[in-house]
Design a protein around this motif. Structure first.
Motif, PDB file in Angstrom:
ATOM      1  N   THR A  28      33.715  47.961  45.895  1.00  0.00           N
ATOM      2  CA  THR A  28      33.459  46.663  46.013  1.00  0.00           C
ATOM      3  C   THR A  28      32.338  45.727  46.573  1.00  0.00           C
ATOM      4  O   THR A  28      32.209  44.821  46.827  1.00  0.00           O
ATOM      5  CB  THR A  28      34.715  45.189  46.156  1.00  0.00           C
ATOM      6  N   TYR A  31      27.794  47.085  45.222  1.00  0.00           N
ATOM      7  CA  TYR A  31      26.118  45.900  44.982  1.00  0.00           C
ATOM      8  C   TYR A  31      26.124  44.519  45.964  1.00  0.00           C
ATOM      9  O   TYR A  31      26.882  44.460  46.435  1.00  0.00           O
ATOM     10  CB  TYR A  31      27.224  45.678  43.329  1.00  0.00           C
ATOM     11  N   ASP A  32      25.611  43.345  45.576  1.00  0.00           N
ATOM     12  CA  ASP A  32      25.506  42.617  46.038  1.00  0.00           C
ATOM     13  C   ASP A  32      25.213  41.512  44.398  1.00  0.00           C
ATOM     14  O   ASP A  32      25.119  41.871  43.885  1.00  0.00           O
ATOM     15  CB  ASP A  32      24.424  42.202  47.531  1.00  0.00           C
ATOM     16  N   ALA A  33      24.415  40.404  45.206  1.00  0.00           N
ATOM     17  CA  ALA A  33      24.388  39.745  43.595  1.00  0.00           C
ATOM     18  C   ALA A  33      23.008  39.115  42.849  1.00  0.00           C
ATOM     19  O   ALA A  33      22.158  38.806  41.977  1.00  0.00           O
ATOM     20  CB  ALA A  33      24.082  37.946  45.010  1.00  0.00           C
ATOM     21  N   THR A  75      24.976  37.757  48.618  1.00  0.00           N
ATOM     22  CA  THR A  75      24.866  36.929  48.344  1.00  0.00           C
ATOM     23  C   THR A  75      22.995  37.295  47.517  1.00  0.00           C
ATOM     24  O   THR A  75      22.568  36.148  47.400  1.00  0.00           O
ATOM     25  CB  THR A  75      24.853  35.642  48.582  1.00  0.00           C
ATOM     26  N   THR A 139      28.484  30.061  50.764  1.00  0.00           N
ATOM     27  CA  THR A 139      29.174  31.254  50.436  1.00  0.00           C
ATOM     28  C   THR A 139      28.363  32.057  52.123  1.00  0.00           C
ATOM     29  O   THR A 139      28.818  32.676  52.834  1.00  0.00           O
ATOM     30  CB  THR A 139      28.887  32.382  49.566  1.00  0.00           C
ATOM     31  N   PHE A 265      22.512  22.221  28.229  1.00  0.00           N
ATOM     32  CA  PHE A 265      24.026  22.598  29.372  1.00  0.00           C
ATOM     33  C   PHE A 265      24.469  21.283  29.824  1.00  0.00           C
ATOM     34  O   PHE A 265      26.096  21.233  29.706  1.00  0.00           O
ATOM     35  CB  PHE A 265      23.847  23.915  30.228  1.00  0.00           C
ATOM     36  N   PRO A 329      21.971  28.345  36.861  1.00  0.00           N
ATOM     37  CA  PRO A 329      23.114  28.720  36.348  1.00  0.00           C
ATOM     38  C   PRO A 329      23.061  28.599  34.135  1.00  0.00           C
ATOM     39  O   PRO A 329      23.510  29.445  34.101  1.00  0.00           O
ATOM     40  CB  PRO A 329      24.475  28.094  36.704  1.00  0.00           C
ATOM     41  N   GLN A 333      23.116  32.112  31.543  1.00  0.00           N
ATOM     42  CA  GLN A 333      24.429  31.799  29.928  1.00  0.00           C
ATOM     43  C   GLN A 333      23.483  32.014  28.603  1.00  0.00           C
ATOM     44  O   GLN A 333      23.814  32.595  27.732  1.00  0.00           O
ATOM     45  CB  GLN A 333      25.103  30.164  30.195  1.00  0.00           C
TER      46      GLN A 333
ATOM     47  N   ARG B  15      31.484  39.473  31.318  1.00  0.00           N
ATOM     48  CA  ARG B  15      29.373  39.886  31.324  1.00  0.00           C
ATOM     49  C   ARG B  15      28.633  38.438  31.653  1.00  0.00           C
ATOM     50  O   ARG B  15      27.676  37.992  32.440  1.00  0.00           O
ATOM     51  CB  ARG B  15      29.443  39.839  29.956  1.00  0.00           C
ATOM     52  N   LYS B  16      29.219  37.392  31.839  1.00  0.00           N
ATOM     53  CA  LYS B  16      29.490  35.885  32.078  1.00  0.00           C
ATOM     54  C   LYS B  16      29.287  35.766  33.717  1.00  0.00           C
ATOM     55  O   LYS B  16      28.065  35.219  34.316  1.00  0.00           O
ATOM     56  CB  LYS B  16      30.099  35.149  31.710  1.00  0.00           C
ATOM     57  N   MET B  18      27.592  36.577  37.050  1.00  0.00           N
ATOM     58  CA  MET B  18      26.453  37.161  37.321  1.00  0.00           C
ATOM     59  C   MET B  18      25.972  37.585  39.385  1.00  0.00           C
ATOM     60  O   MET B  18      25.494  37.684  40.091  1.00  0.00           O
ATOM     61  CB  MET B  18      25.199  36.276  37.691  1.00  0.00           C
ATOM     62  N   LYS B  19      27.698  37.863  39.608  1.00  0.00           N
ATOM     63  CA  LYS B  19      27.836  37.763  40.524  1.00  0.00           C
ATOM     64  C   LYS B  19      27.264  37.170  42.237  1.00  0.00           C
ATOM     65  O   LYS B  19      26.710  37.827  42.820  1.00  0.00           O
ATOM     66  CB  LYS B  19      27.285  39.872  40.523  1.00  0.00           C
ATOM     67  N   CYS B  20      27.321  36.050  41.735  1.00  0.00           N
ATOM     68  CA  CYS B  20      26.660  35.394  42.516  1.00  0.00           C
ATOM     69  C   CYS B  20      26.653  34.844  43.903  1.00  0.00           C
ATOM     70  O   CYS B  20      27.210  34.648  45.300  1.00  0.00           O
ATOM     71  CB  CYS B  20      26.313  33.389  41.939  1.00  0.00           C
ATOM     72  N   GLY B  21      28.709  35.062  43.705  1.00  0.00           N
ATOM     73  CA  GLY B  21      29.228  35.454  45.160  1.00  0.00           C
ATOM     74  C   GLY B  21      30.146  33.923  45.303  1.00  0.00           C
ATOM     75  O   GLY B  21      30.799  33.382  46.394  1.00  0.00           O
ATOM     76  N   ARG B  41      34.830  38.159  42.311  1.00  0.00           N
ATOM     77  CA  ARG B  41      33.705  38.678  41.963  1.00  0.00           C
ATOM     78  C   ARG B  41      33.918  40.636  42.336  1.00  0.00           C
ATOM     79  O   ARG B  41      33.970  41.260  42.107  1.00  0.00           O
ATOM     80  CB  ARG B  41      32.241  38.961  43.226  1.00  0.00           C
ATOM     81  N   GLY B  42      34.913  40.462  43.991  1.00  0.00           N
ATOM     82  CA  GLY B  42      35.401  42.072  43.793  1.00  0.00           C
ATOM     83  C   GLY B  42      36.503  42.553  42.657  1.00  0.00           C
ATOM     84  O   GLY B  42      35.827  43.274  42.250  1.00  0.00           O
ATOM     85  N   SER B  45      33.915  43.220  39.556  1.00  0.00           N
ATOM     86  CA  SER B  45      33.236  44.223  39.339  1.00  0.00           C
ATOM     87  C   SER B  45      34.444  45.140  39.135  1.00  0.00           C
ATOM     88  O   SER B  45      34.251  46.497  38.628  1.00  0.00           O
ATOM     89  CB  SER B  45      32.653  44.671  40.606  1.00  0.00           C
ATOM     90  N   LEU B  46      35.347  45.656  40.217  1.00  0.00           N
ATOM     91  CA  LEU B  46      36.507  46.281  39.888  1.00  0.00           C
ATOM     92  C   LEU B  46      36.569  46.406  38.381  1.00  0.00           C
ATOM     93  O   LEU B  46      37.002  47.426  37.758  1.00  0.00           O
ATOM     94  CB  LEU B  46      37.756  46.439  40.637  1.00  0.00           C
ATOM     95  N   PHE B  49      34.097  48.340  36.533  1.00  0.00           N
ATOM     96  CA  PHE B  49      34.189  50.316  36.880  1.00  0.00           C
ATOM     97  C   PHE B  49      34.958  50.932  36.174  1.00  0.00           C
ATOM     98  O   PHE B  49      34.773  51.326  36.052  1.00  0.00           O
ATOM     99  CB  PHE B  49      34.097  49.975  38.319  1.00  0.00           C
ATOM    100  N   PRO B  79      29.614  28.847  38.683  1.00  0.00           N
ATOM    101  CA  PRO B  79      28.924  28.237  38.372  1.00  0.00           C
ATOM    102  C   PRO B  79      28.215  28.669  36.461  1.00  0.00           C
ATOM    103  O   PRO B  79      27.357  27.713  35.909  1.00  0.00           O
ATOM    104  CB  PRO B  79      27.167  28.638  38.504  1.00  0.00           C
ATOM    105  N   CYS B  80      28.276  29.951  35.902  1.00  0.00           N
ATOM    106  CA  CYS B  80      28.603  30.293  34.851  1.00  0.00           C
ATOM    107  C   CYS B  80      29.522  29.675  34.025  1.00  0.00           C
ATOM    108  O   CYS B  80      30.019  30.531  32.662  1.00  0.00           O
ATOM    109  CB  CYS B  80      28.191  31.417  35.294  1.00  0.00           C
ATOM    110  N   GLY B  81      30.297  29.203  34.677  1.00  0.00           N
ATOM    111  CA  GLY B  81      32.155  28.958  33.931  1.00  0.00           C
ATOM    112  C   GLY B  81      32.596  29.854  33.442  1.00  0.00           C
ATOM    113  O   GLY B  81      34.061  30.035  32.657  1.00  0.00           O
TER     114      GLY B  81
END
Lengths: 462, 433
Positions: A28, A31-33, A75, A139, A265, A329, A333, B15-16, B18-21, B41-42, B45-46, B49, B79-81
């Motif tokens: 975990t 990666y990052d954003a 992030t 964040t 959206f 966002p 999508q 897939r939605k 985007m790992k923004c956190g 997010r963690g 990701s797991l 993987f 934000p991506c629902g």
């Protein structure tokens, strides 16, 4: 694989609960954003509780020649925290105290794990503000934000992170602890290491304490939306506002592709056929805000805006900003992968840049939407793609390169606020030339001769 | 395919992301541990993987998937629902398919399935609970703490089991003189075994509104403890049993006073039985007429306002996650409370933040659960109220434990109990005039 010995030394220094070594946890931190980046698992993740413990970790890393990847909330958008060579991820999140808010000197002293929003929540109690406001304000950590020198929406009037960093405590690559700068407005003692370490992306050392400048929070604000049927007119309007000596806190632009996506959206009432919208906010004393809002409205009309709307109250303001906040966002999508760039040009070149981006999109048959901080020249061309499609990804990379080329040709820069990280490292010589890159390398090697501090970022090792 | 059967159905959900956190900003677990695996997010990701074959389903991975209270706060902030609640349930079901169920959970869910045995166990428990539990003096309820730590810590405060379960105490059909509606009451385990006071208040309030209340004897556990832990088979058995029991008795509507039970009837039964030709239709019919009690009182009948007596309480309301974000019910309980004469409603900071109970989460992660609870208790303390109202017995248990450990003089009640109290006060006032 981490040597057992190293793990034991780390545990001894930090305590078992602050050292993660199981694969499920390590993954975990791979990666990052940043989109479309290769991930890489670290060998160990440590969360120190004090500056001394950070120094201790650095010494252990030196003894065993292990790289250290300092990380806040992860992030960033440049691959800046990905542990590309394994080694140690140093999570700063346990160093999360606001140490002081000094109302007399208008400063705050914080540890690097403090969330930017938490600092603002604290200082607003005293009527003060820490202006840098990246999209991840709720964040991202102060340490990460200082290391990336993040920008945000208020850059035009208030500048970016580097304009607010007055002093730092740093653990150097050799494990020594130094302090630089402080609470004085004036300070010319020695080289300006505070400036150097701000935006160094953790490649020169580890920031363990930060003194920031605060300003009185503005008393009032007003938002204005303008619709244009032509990108050039929008560009001229931006220049005209500034020429008339109005410096809005925020001046944002969205292009046609963004407008259509956002409107589908969130239904914020944007005209689907508009070529561009500008979103502007003025702030300050009530009287000044009233005067500037009227002036901005007049200028926008004079410059040919099809429609100009001033938000009457906070509710209307929020509605206007909903559209802008939803840009990324909403775009995300549309396709699985969102490649977000931040090439930046002098603000007078915004129309040229917008047109060039559209040309590049057509040439490579890609979907590119552009929005961003038009007032400070920082655009976010956003490529909507799918990283599972390798043929399309090739075209994406070509387009990204052309966007960089164009930005530099227009007198701009590779990155306005996201940083170089891994993502833009190979383009540095386009902007600096070989001699410039060599100068960067000299600085890196002077302060981190063994390439232990976030290696593989900004400066490539020969 | 439902999320309970295959990971395919949550692929697009993954897939939605985007790992923004952004999930970090609101995740109660991440806030305490400050470790990436805590936030959505963690774990997303797991799972990615795992799906790409980079890691295997290990016990360690299953443990990481247990780090979620399913509070759905990240859903709302995404934000991506991304519907992370779906992802985590899918991941847990996959873990059970690959690694089997944790032995302790296996015993627990088997017991829930064997209703009569479970009843007997709880009955025995109510007689012998003094052996394991130590009474603590409290002027509102009979509370107790574990005498020895059996792995869930000794800090947790439990309500003492009453002598009789709710369903053995009350008749199956509770008649009223001129019924304007017949409503079936799904009690859920916590109300049946621990909080019979809540169950009695339900019947009392409904009777006050001229509603006949049916409490089908054959009902059992809603199965949520099993389905959130990936034990899909047990959850399906329980869903069918309950559907049969309620179908047999029939009713115009079904009411619950527990937010988890509510989500079972409103969504989970339908999802679990998606491919079951016999039961899917039945699940949909009952989903359509299932209500949380506050929702029912406000939207379905407009409850009787005349006859409400004075209740001098300063109340703060905690939003149960599954009622608030799960079912969108947050205005209704407050409207009920505000309609009670003499009652003052004082909002706490972040009333919608998870209390950390999350059913079996609090048993598997007692320390973490306690840390999350402490924040909630601190927010409650700041309101200077004398009563905490909520809409879920599980939250009630957690909040009660929190205020008890902090020595706060707060009574913790379900909204419906305060409404019942008001009707009672109204009758007294009527007599004294």
């Amino acid at each position: 694989m981490l040597a057992r010995e190293v793990l034991q030394e780390l545990i001894q220094a930090l305590g078992k609960e602050n050292v993660l070594s199981e694969q499920e946890d390590l993954m975990t931190y791979a990666y990052d954003a940043t989109a479309a980046m290769k991930h890489r698992k670290p060998d160990v993740v440590v969360s120190p509780l004090s500056t001394e413990q950070v120094a201790e970790v650095v010494k252990i890393a030196n003894r065993h020649n292990l790289p250290i990847y300092t990380r806040g909330a992860g992030t960033n958008l440049s691959g800046g925290t990905i542990p590309t060579e394994g080694g140690i991820v140093l999570s700063m999140l346990n160093l999360n105290n606001i140490l002081e808010v000094d109302q007399d000197n208008l400063t705050a002293t914080v540890q690097p794990g403090v969330i930017i929003q938490a600092l603002n929540d604290e200082v607003i109690k005293h009527g003060l503000l820490y202006p840098p406001d990246p999209g991840t304000i709720a964040t991202a950590t102060m340490g990460g934000s200082v290391s990336e020198c993040s920008g945000g929406l208020r850059g035009l009037k208030y500048g970016v992170t580097k304009h607010y960093i007055m002093g730092l405590q740093i653990v150097l690559a050799n494990g020594e602890i130094i302090r630089w700068g402080g609470k004085t407005v004036k300070n010319v003692t020695g080289y300006d290491l505070v400036a150097l370490y701000t935006g160094a992306e953790g490649t020169l050392g580890i920031i363990t304490e930060i003194i920031v400048k605060l300003i009185p929070a503005p008393e009032a604000r007003k938002s204005i939306l303008a619709v244009f049927d032509n990108v050039d007119k929008a560009g001229n309007a931006i220049a005209a506002i500034i020429r008339n000596k109005v410096i809005p806190a925020t001046l944002e632009i969205m292009d046609n592709v963004t407008i259509q996506t956002v409107e589908n959206f969130v239904h914020a009432g944007l005209p689907m056929d508009a070529e561009a919208v500008l979103l502007c906010e003025v702030d300050g004393y009530k009287e000044v805000v009233e005067r500037e809002a009227v002036l901005v409205e007049r200028i926008l009309k004079e410059e040919g805006a099809v429609e100009v709307k001033i938000a009457k109250d906070d509710q209307e303001r929020d509605l206007l900003w909903l559209a802008r906040r939803s840009a990324l966002p909403a775009l995300a999508q549309k396709r699985p992968t969102t490649v977000l760039e931040d090439a930046t040009v002098p603000r007078s070149k915004i129309p040229d840049m917008l047109k060039a981006i559209r040309r590049i999109a057509t040439k490579h048959n890609l979907q590119i939407a552009t929005f961003g901080h038009a007032g400070d020249g920082n655009l976010h061309p956003t490529i909507l793609t799918d990283d599972r499609d390798s043929e399309e990804m090739k075209r994406v990379h070509l387009a990204v390169e052309e966007i960089f080329e164009t930005a530099i040709a227009l007198g701009g820069t590779l990155s306005g606020e996201h940083g170089i990280g891994i993502a833009k490292m190979k383009f540095l010589d386009w902007e600096f030339g070989e001699a410039g890159v060599a100068a960067l390398r000299s600085i890196k090697e002077a302060l981190d001769p063994n390439y232990l501090m976030n290696p593989g970022k900004i400066v490539r090792r020969d | 395919m439902s999320i309970y059967d295959s990971l395919d159905s949550i692929n697009e959900e993954l897939r939605k992301c985007m790992k923004c956190g952004n999930c970090q900003a609101v995740c109660p677990i991440y806030k305490e541990t400050r470790q990436e695996v805590g936030a959505a997010r963690g774990k997303i990701s797991l799972l990615e993987f795992f799906l790409s074959g980079e890691i295997e389903m290990t016990k360690g991975l299953a443990d990481r998937f247990s780090l979620c209270t399913t509070c759905m706060a990240c859903n709302n902030n995404c934000p991506c629902g991304v519907r992370f609640d779906k992802i985590i349930l899918g991941a847990r079901a996959e873990a059970v398919r690959k690694k089997g169920l944790h032995p302790v959970k296996k015993i627990a869910f088997t017991a829930l399935k064997m209703q009569r045995l479970f009843d007997l166990g709880m009955k025995t428990g109510s007689i012998f609970q003094g052996v394991a539990l130590k009474n603590i003096p409290n002027r509102y309820s009979k509370l107790a703490r574990m005498r020895v730590d059996i792995g869930i810590g000794k800090n947790k405060v439990f309500p003492m089991l009453p002598n009789k379960t709710l369903r053995s105490e009350l008749p199956e059909v509770n008649t009223v003189k001129n019924p304007k509606m017949r409503v079936a009451f799904f009690t859920g385990c916590m109300i049946n075994y621990f909080y019979t006071d809540m169950g009695r208040a339900m019947v009392e309030v409904l009777a006050e509104n001229d509603i006949e209340v049916v409490i089908p004897k054959d009902q059992g556990c809603c199965g949520i403890p099993a389905s959130v832990n990936g034990d899909v088979d047990s959850a399906r058995i329980l869903a069918k049993r309950n559907l049969r029991a309620f179908d047999k008795m029939g009713a115009d509507a079904l009411v619950v006073a527990c937010s988890s039970c509510g989500s079972a009837w409103k969504h989970v039964f339908g999802d679990l039985l998606e491919n079951d030709p016999e039961f899917k239709g039945l699940a949909d019919i009952w989903a359509e007429k299932s209500y949380d009690i506050s929702e029912f009182l406000i939207h379905k009948i407009p409850f009787k306002k005349e006859g409400l007596g004075k209740v001098s309480r300063k109340v703060t309301y905690h939003d149960p996650c599954h009622l608030n974000r799960g079912a969108g019910v947050n205005k209704e309980p407050r409207e009920i409370l505000r309609s009670i004469p003499g009652l003052e409603l004082i909002e706490m900071k972040e009333p919608g933040r998870c209390c950390g109970m999350a059913g079996s989460f609090s048993l598997v992660h007692p320390d973490l659960s306690l840390q999350i609870s402490d924040r909630k208790t601190a927010d409650i303390a700041q309101t200077n109220t004398d009563t905490v109202a909520t809409g879920c017995p599980a939250c009630r248990m957690q909040l009660q434990s929190g205020v008890e450990n902090a020595n706060l003089d707060e009574e913790v009640l379900h909204t419906i109990q305060i409404l019942a109290e008001s009707y009672r006060a109204g009758k007294k006032e009527g007599k004294s005039i």
